[in-house]
Design a protein around this motif. Structure first.
Motif, mmCIF file in Angstrom:
data_model
loop_
_atom_site.group_PDB
_atom_site.id
_atom_site.type_symbol
_atom_site.label_atom_id
_atom_site.label_comp_id
_atom_site.label_asym_id
_atom_site.label_seq_id
_atom_site.Cartn_x
_atom_site.Cartn_y
_atom_site.Cartn_z
ATOM 1 N N LEU A 239 0.852 -1.185 0.000
ATOM 2 C CA LEU A 239 0.000 0.000 0.000
ATOM 3 C C LEU A 239 0.889 1.236 0.000
ATOM 4 C CD1 LEU A 239 -3.017 0.785 0.169
ATOM 5 C CD2 LEU A 239 -2.675 1.101 2.611
ATOM 6 N N GLU A 240 0.917 1.924 -1.133
ATOM 7 C CA GLU A 240 1.746 3.120 -1.238
ATOM 8 C C GLU A 240 0.869 4.343 -1.001
ATOM 9 O OE1 GLU A 240 4.763 2.319 -1.468
ATOM 10 O OE2 GLU A 240 4.344 0.229 -1.949
ATOM 11 N N VAL A 241 1.407 5.493 -1.343
ATOM 12 C CA VAL A 241 0.628 6.716 -1.141
ATOM 13 C C VAL A 241 -0.229 6.941 -2.372
ATOM 14 C CG1 VAL A 241 0.736 9.187 -0.739
ATOM 15 C CG2 VAL A 241 2.418 7.669 0.326
ATOM 16 N N GLY A 242 -1.510 6.696 -2.218
ATOM 17 C CA GLY A 242 -2.423 6.979 -3.329
ATOM 18 C C GLY A 242 -2.689 5.791 -4.231
ATOM 19 N N HIS A 243 -1.968 4.675 -4.056
ATOM 20 C CA HIS A 243 -2.227 3.517 -4.925
ATOM 21 C C HIS A 243 -1.744 2.234 -4.253
ATOM 22 C CE1 HIS A 243 2.026 3.092 -6.155
ATOM 23 N NE2 HIS A 243 2.054 4.384 -5.919
ATOM 24 N N GLY A 244 -2.093 1.128 -4.843
ATOM 25 C CA GLY A 244 -1.682 -0.182 -4.318
ATOM 26 C C GLY A 244 -2.757 -0.759 -3.405
ATOM 27 N N VAL A 245 -2.504 -1.952 -2.895
ATOM 28 C CA VAL A 245 -3.386 -2.551 -1.896
ATOM 29 C C VAL A 245 -2.519 -3.203 -0.831
ATOM 30 C CG1 VAL A 245 -5.429 -3.021 -3.299
ATOM 31 C CG2 VAL A 245 -3.559 -4.645 -3.284
ATOM 32 N N LEU A 246 -3.078 -3.360 0.351
ATOM 33 C CA LEU A 246 -2.365 -4.066 1.417
ATOM 34 C C LEU A 246 -2.110 -5.490 0.962
ATOM 35 C CD1 LEU A 246 -4.524 -2.875 4.421
ATOM 36 C CD2 LEU A 246 -2.123 -2.317 4.069
ATOM 37 N N ALA A 247 -0.855 -5.880 1.006
ATOM 38 C CA ALA A 247 -0.541 -7.227 0.506
ATOM 39 C C ALA A 247 0.164 -8.037 1.587
ATOM 40 C CB ALA A 247 0.299 -7.123 -0.761
ATOM 41 N N TRP B 91 -2.137 4.964 1.608
ATOM 42 C CA TRP B 91 -3.573 4.855 1.411
ATOM 43 C C TRP B 91 -3.842 4.536 -0.044
ATOM 44 C CZ3 TRP B 91 -5.881 8.192 -2.071
ATOM 45 C CH2 TRP B 91 -5.131 9.323 -2.413
ATOM 46 N N SER B 92 -5.026 4.001 -0.278
ATOM 47 C CA SER B 92 -5.421 3.669 -1.644
ATOM 48 C C SER B 92 -6.931 3.693 -1.717
ATOM 49 C CB SER B 92 -4.875 2.303 -2.017
ATOM 50 O OG SER B 92 -5.202 2.003 -3.356
ATOM 51 N N GLN C 289 -8.327 1.859 1.682
ATOM 52 C CA GLN C 289 -7.445 1.156 2.604
ATOM 53 C C GLN C 289 -6.409 2.154 3.051
ATOM 54 O OE1 GLN C 289 -5.633 -2.245 0.731
ATOM 55 N NE2 GLN C 289 -7.162 -3.657 1.542
#
Lengths: 266, 540
Positions: free
Chosen positions: A199-207, B492-493, B515
């Protein structure tokens, strides 16, 4: 029957005999062995996932013991710890943790056909209900929001020792106050740090997640063990580094001790 | 010696050996093993001779006897095939009570006097049963004071018959305690209502025979073992489980039903049986009673009435009553004997009457044994918890499918879930269907039952808003849950927009989900709905 721990000095209660690590009197140690309740069940431990085995002194969940889980990520560690036993056939009861994520539990490997949820009992009946569950199932997961009385704690400890069940206590961070248990847990696992990836800033998902879990026994009887774990998004738990010995992590470098001084083991 | 009011009823028990195997109708020259919950519950004599014991697992049974046919137990069939046997015994005595398919009992005094003695009665019974058996099996008849002793006598008689001698075991009046003394305490569990736990403890304490158990003082047994021990002690002394009742239960406990159209087919029977059982259970439950024996009565459209009594070792649960009613209706509707006995006409009126009730001391579980010990222990303990907290307090997670984490699994009361044969719950498993819009794995460990109110601010301290097209008014920078301390947001996303049930004015929900993870390592699933931020789940 009065048990003496030194000539002429009676112990306050039989339970203290089990707690004491140091045996003052070799005869006392023999009495303790004879008094120790028999573990009725087949094995002395319930299985845990391989990645978590290093933190358990016996290599698994010791039957008749109480395990305490703390820290951010304790719920996930709890799910994974219990998963192997559930797969192997043990019944699990979750008491009062209304927020228990069953999808996550299923993902961790729980057999939901052998898992039940029990609504939080009224404070006055908590002890009775949890004791009944300790009789019924192998693993009871609790999160009391009231102060557990010394009587209840002792009764649970005795019942679980007799039945070979395991009590796991959590302290879910839901804004409500939690109280310390009157007795110390046989083993405490603390999630000391959590690092999420994905999870980055503004994109991605918790992995994936990286967790450091530390284990402490009663009154420092067992030395702190630590393990670094990786919890993948697919639910797989694996070890990153082998168990780090306590002498290396967290303590300052040991300087040479001038002769005449003695180090005391803690 | 039992006191006057306590004298046990002289009872006859007719016991057909290996009934689950017999009911299947397989020829006797092949070994047959009946399985339930992965354990052997019955064998025919040939399989037994080849070394298959009761209670062993499937693999072990196959190891002893690879050529044996392993069949799943069919309780319905057992009941159906037993009905003609019982109907044949109707001619000898009207008060027959079925305990389980393969075993029935009735009071001995009347028929015995009528036929000129216990021995003559036993001979008649054996003959009548034999004539009805399609697959021959050992038939045992036992006559003794009390149902428990008579059951043991009948089993011994069947054992002797299998050995070649055709003898019923008749224990003379008053000699029952002596007869019982030599049996092991295991008989309390195999032929009686006691749990395996009690038997195990008795054995560990050195009490291995019923004689040694009966020699103990009743007060000591009750003090140590409670009600269960008191029961076992009574049985060991040769007394009836309960003193003979003084009055019939009140008539308003009966339940009746008039199926419309009248019952002619078996498939309708299940539904009717369940309705009757639930009704009866409710009536009994509201008075704190449970039925131990029931009478099932049916009246046909021609006006002809048939009835059958069923008895159980302990209290009958609602499921147990429904099952027995279904079996009985099955028997009356399908078997030729049943049809003959009820005559022409469909069943127009059904009545279930509890003939013997006891105070309800707890919930009942499945009554068939053979499940694994851990599940039985769990079920029993959970029933106790239900007794304290209420039946809805114990729940299981059932897969429902859904997008949001809280929707995928729902908690349902344990009772509402059908209890599968092996004592574990039969739950729906996650299906292969995709759920468009489903939140990505991993699922969060904590899903708040009531979403927690939160505040989400951007770097300027303004509340973060999301417009219809998913544009954010600012980047999430700080989060405060339930007026708690502000946490800096480091990742966040989102937003993932969800517009559910737009066609339903009441249920329409529009949410924007994010998230996010905070500086202390916690991660949350948050949602903005109607200008308010909520924490829906925490990835603990």
């Amino acid at each position: 029957m009065v048990v003496l721990d030194a000539p002429g000095r009676p112990l306050h209660s039989i339970e203290q005999v089990f707690d004491t690590v140091r045996m003052v009197n070799p005869e006392l140690a023999e009495i303790v062995e004879r008094l120790r309740p028999t573990v009725l069940s087949g094995e002395r431990t319930l299985p845990v996932p391989e990645a978590l085995r290093p933190v358990f002194p016996l290599g698994g969940l010791a039957r008749g013991s109480r395990l305490s889980l703390r820290g951010t990520g304790a719920a996930s560690i709890c799910m994974h710890t219990v998963a192997e036993a559930s797969k192997a056939g043990s019944w699990v009861a979750v008491v009062g943790v209304g927020a228990w994520g069953w999808a996550a539990a299923a993902r961790a490997g729980w057999s939901l056909e052998r898992s039940v949820f029990v609504a939080e009992p009224p404070t006055g009946q908590w002890g009775t209900v949890v004791a009944a569950l300790v009789d019924a199932v192998d693993l009871v997961i609790v999160d009391p929001v009231h102060q557990v009385s010394a009587t209840d704690a002792r009764r649970l400890a005795a019942r679980s020792r007799e039945r070979g069940s395991i009590v796991v206590d959590l302290a879910v961070d839901d804004g409500r106050r939690r109280f310390r248990w009157p007795t110390e847990a046989d083993l405490t696992l603390t999630v000391e740090s959590t690092e999420w990836a994905g999870l980055e800033v503004g994109h991605g998902v918790l992995a994936d997640r990286r967790l450091r879990v530390g284990a402490d026994g009663r009154r420092g009887a067992a030395r702190t063990r630590r393990v670094e774990l990786s919890l993948g998004s697919n639910g797989a738990l694996s070890v990153i580094d082998p168990a780090i010995s306590p002498a290396v992590v967290g303590t300052p470098a040991v300087a040479a001790v001038p002769s005449g001084r003695h180090l005391r083991a803690v | 010696m039992p006191s006057e009011g306590d004298a046990p009823t002289r009872t006859v028990v007719v016991w057909c050996a290996d009934w689950p195997a017999v009911a299947l109708g397989r020829p006797v020259d092949r070994p047959v093993v009946v399985m339930f919950a992965n354990r052997v519950v019955a064998t025919n004599p040939l399989a037994r001779a080849l070394g298959v014991d009761l209670g062993v697992r499937r693999r072990e049974a196959q190891r002893h006897c690879p050529e044996a046919e392993l069949v799943e137990r069919d309780a319905d069939r057992e009941a159906r095939t037993f009905e003609p046997v019982v109907a044949a015994l109707d001619d000898i005595t009207p008060r027959i009570e079925i305990v389980r398919p393969g075993s029935c009992l009735f009071p001995a005094r009347g028929p015995s006097r009528y036929f000129g003695g216990d021995a003559e009665l036993a001979d008649r019974l054996t003959l009548a049963v034999r004539r009805q058996l399609v697959i021959p099996t050992a038939v045992g008849v036992g006559i003794a004071d009390g149902a428990f002793a008579a059951t043991l006598a009948a089993k011994r008689s069947a054992g002797m018959e299998a050995g070649g001698t055709d003898v019923s075991v008749i224990v003379p009046p008053g000699e029952t305690p002596g007869f019982l003394a030599e049996f092991g305490v295991g008989a309390l569990q195999q032929s009686g209502p006691s749990s395996p736990d009690l038997v195990e403890v008795l054995v560990r304490l050195g009490i291995t025979t019923l004689g040694s158990l009966s020699a103990l003082a009743a007060s000591d047994v009750v003090a140590r073992f409670g009600a269960e021990g008191a029961e076992a002690h009574r049985l060991a002394r040769g007394l009836d489980l309960r003193p003979p009742r003084l009055a019939d239960p009140p008539v308003d406990l009966d339940v009746s039903h008039e199926p419309d159209p009248p019952l002619e087919r078996v498939d309708q029977a299940a539904f009717v049986a369940k309705a009757l059982a639930d009704d009866l259970h409710e009536r009994l439950g509201s008075r704190g009673l449970a039925a131990v024996a029931i009478l099932i009565e049916a009246t046909t459209t021609e006006g002809h009435t048939v009835e059958r009594r069923w008895r159980h070792d302990g209290a009958l649960s609602s499921t147990a009553v429904a099952q027995r009613v279904r079996w009985q209706l099955d028997g009356w509707l399908t078997s030729t004997q049943g049809r003959r006995s009820r005559g022409a006409g469909a069943l127009a009126r059904l009545r279930v009457r509890p003939t013997e009730v006891v105070p309800d001391v707890g919930r009942q579980m499945g009554f068939w044994g053979g499940a694994d010990a851990a599940s039985i222990r769990a079920r029993r303990g959970l029933a106790r918890v239900q007794g304290v907290l209420g039946s809805d307090a114990v729940m299981v997670a059932e897969w429902r499918g859904g997008r949001a984490p809280g929707e995928q699994y729902r908690l349902v009361s344990v009772d509402a879930v059908a209890v599968a044969a092996d004592e574990s719950f039969d739950l729906a498993a996650p299906g292969p269907e995709p759920w468009p819009g489903r939140l990505p794995d991993p699922p969060p460990a904590l899903v708040w039952q009531r979403p927690r109110r939160a505040e989400m601010h951007d770097a300027e301290g303004q509340m973060v808003r999301v417009d219809r097209r998913g544009g954010c008014s600012g980047e999430p920078a700080r989060l405060s849950i339930e007026s708690g301390p502000w946490q800096a947001v480091v990742g966040w996303s989102g937003p993932w927009l969800s517009d559910e049930r737009w066609w339903d004015a009441l249920a329409h929900r529009r949410r924007a989900r994010f998230q996010l993870r905070t500086v202390d390592g916690t991660a949350h699933l948050v949602a903005l709905e109607s200008q308010q931020w909520w924490v829906e789940a925490t990835y603990d």
